[in-house]
Design a protein around this motif. Structure first.
Motif, short mmCIF file in Angstrom:
data_model
loop_
_atom_site.label_atom_id
_atom_site.label_comp_id
_atom_site.label_asym_id
_atom_site.label_seq_id
_atom_site.Cartn_x
_atom_site.Cartn_y
_atom_site.Cartn_z
N GLU A 8 30.12 16.27 10.74
CA GLU A 8 30.09 14.85 11.06
C GLU A 8 31.47 14.38 11.50
N PRO A 9 31.55 13.39 12.39
CA PRO A 9 32.86 12.88 12.82
C PRO A 9 33.63 12.29 11.65
N VAL A 10 34.92 12.53 11.64
CA VAL A 10 35.77 11.98 10.58
C VAL A 10 36.75 10.94 11.12
N ASN A 11 36.83 10.81 12.44
CA ASN A 11 37.66 9.76 13.02
C ASN A 11 37.05 9.33 14.35
N VAL A 12 37.59 8.28 14.91
CA VAL A 12 37.05 7.69 16.13
C VAL A 12 37.07 8.68 17.29
N ASN A 13 38.12 9.48 17.38
CA ASN A 13 38.24 10.42 18.49
C ASN A 13 37.10 11.44 18.51
N ASP A 14 36.57 11.78 17.34
CA ASP A 14 35.46 12.74 17.29
C ASP A 14 34.23 12.22 18.03
N PHE A 15 34.07 10.90 18.07
CA PHE A 15 32.90 10.33 18.73
C PHE A 15 32.94 10.52 20.25
N ASP A 34 43.97 -5.39 23.88
CA ASP A 34 43.05 -4.27 23.96
C ASP A 34 43.68 -3.16 24.79
N GLY A 35 43.12 -1.95 24.63
CA GLY A 35 43.63 -0.81 25.38
C GLY A 35 44.30 0.23 24.51
N GLY A 36 43.66 1.38 24.34
CA GLY A 36 44.29 2.51 23.69
C GLY A 36 44.20 2.56 22.18
N VAL A 37 43.56 1.60 21.55
CA VAL A 37 43.48 1.58 20.09
C VAL A 37 42.46 2.63 19.64
N ARG A 38 42.93 3.61 18.90
CA ARG A 38 42.07 4.69 18.42
C ARG A 38 42.22 4.97 16.94
N THR A 56 46.29 2.93 12.33
CA THR A 56 47.73 2.77 12.51
C THR A 56 48.04 2.05 13.82
N ASP A 57 47.21 2.25 14.86
CA ASP A 57 47.39 1.51 16.11
C ASP A 57 47.19 0.02 15.89
N VAL A 58 46.16 -0.32 15.11
CA VAL A 58 45.91 -1.73 14.79
C VAL A 58 47.12 -2.30 14.06
N LEU A 89 41.06 -5.56 20.29
CA LEU A 89 39.68 -5.39 20.72
C LEU A 89 39.45 -3.91 21.03
N ILE A 90 38.26 -3.43 20.67
CA ILE A 90 37.92 -2.02 20.80
C ILE A 90 36.84 -1.86 21.86
N GLY A 91 37.11 -1.04 22.87
CA GLY A 91 36.18 -0.87 23.97
C GLY A 91 35.49 0.48 23.97
N ARG A 92 36.14 1.50 24.53
CA ARG A 92 35.50 2.80 24.67
C ARG A 92 34.99 3.39 23.35
#
Length: 364
Positions: free
Chosen positions: A4-11, A284-288, A291-293, A305-308
């Protein structure tokens, strides 16, 4: 993936496996050489966190208010197009997920569900993203419908006098998806023998003459707060304040418009300084990552704001995927705040981060 995904990048990888190539490229791609697309993420890597210790963080409160609306964390759902290309329930699933995590969804004008359908899907605070068409009566009608349906703000996208050159869409001959709220108002049956029909449609329909004077026109047709999305310089931030907007979203359109425009987080502080606290600034842009937030908040953003990542979650697991993506970011933000000695959002300050620019005086 074996687990299962453990972080946003896994999605992102799950979405790539789930979607047809044309749709995955549409969601994931950027303009031209995609320099800004990479930089939106890489720029966060160049900002380090300065944690404070021996602070009581037994309770961490991530809640905040945006334009007077209370949300569970400073993480909103960005306006992104055509959610039904990712999942059959489209924006209805995204809206329910946003409501479940107690945050604000910004509905794209190019939604594949109508303004009214999303409004009736669940009880939650929502904003509406607007483009200005050559036919102003259509833009005015969309604003009136959003206001009537209880949307709480208008997000005017201002960085699209024409569509950026998205080469993946050109190669794939991307077809403009059906825009539910425009049914009966504009035909999207455009004639184009070459490249992206989406680009042809946008360039035929959107008003390239849009200027600062038109903020007054928009103000004249609605009582809702107006935020402008697409500001990247202190000059335009100053003009935005002068024009009387109610907020700014620092955005380069997910790096889908002008390649080699700056990464949003790299110019956030410039915009924040220009507005001098008179209106809220979001990013918005690049938040993954959480820590970025945290970094964006430390540099003066009231929220991100979260897009992709929302789209990737939707493509992978529908409503549950969107909710999981948002919860992952919230959990990571909570951990970042605890480990940095910040028990509440107001405790996150500029002193908690160091940027490349902070090092310049010591190098002179």
């Amino acid at each position: 993936m074996s687990s299962e995904p453990v972080n946003v990048n896994d999605f992102k990888e799950l979405a790539r496996l789930a979607l047809p190539k044309m749709y995955y490229d549409f969601y994931s791609g950027g303009a031209e050489d995609e320099h800004t697309l990479r930089e939106n993420i890489q720029a966060f890597y160049r900002i380090t966190i300065r944690p404070r210790v021996l602070v009581d963080v037994s309770k961490v409160d991530m809640s905040t208010t945006i334009l007077g609306h209370h949300i569970s964390a400073p993480i909103l759902v960005a306006p992104t197009a055509a959610h039904k290309l990712a999942f059959h329930e489209g924006e209805l699933a995204t809206a329910r997920a946003a409501a479940a995590v107690k945050t604000i969804m910004v509905l794209s004008y190019s939604s594949t569900c109508s303004i009214e359908e999303v409004a009736s899907s669940c009880n939650s605070v929502r904003f509406f993203q607007l483009y200005i068409f050559k036919r102003r009566d259509i833009s005015a009608l969309l604003v009136q419908r959003a206001e009537r349906c209880g949307y709480k703000a208008i997000i005017l996208t201002v960085d699209t006098p024409r569509l950026g050159r998205r080469e993946a869409d050109i190669k794939n001959k991307m077809i403009a998806p059906p825009v539910k709220s425009l049914e009966g108002l504009i035909s999207i049956d455009v004639k184009s023998d070459q490249g992206s029909k989406l680009e042809t449609y946008a360039n035929e329909m959107l008003d390239a003459s849009l200027s600062w004077e038109d903020i007054g026109w928009l103000r004249s047709i609605t009582t809702l707060p107006i935020l402008i999305k697409g500001v990247l310089t202190h000059e335009d931030a100053t003009k935005a304040v002068e024009a009387g907007v109610d907020g700014i979203i620092v955005s380069n359109h997910g790096a889908r418009q002008l390649d080699f425009a700056p990464a949003t987080v790299s110019v956030l502080e410039e915009v924040v300084h220009a507005v001098k606290g008179k209106i809220p600034v979001l990013l918005d842009g690049g938040v993954r990552r959480g820590t970025d937030v945290f970094k964006a908040l430390a540099l003066g953003a009231q929220a991100v704001l979260i897009g992709r990542p929302v789209i990737y979650g939707l493509a992978a697991k529908g409503e549950e995927g969107v909710r999981t993506v948002m919860e992952m970011l919230k959990n990571e933000l909570e951990t970042s705040m605890a480990l940095s000695g910040c028990p509440s959002i107001k405790d996150i300050t500029r002193s908690h981060v160091r940027t490349h620019y902070d090092n310049l005086p010591s190098m002179l």
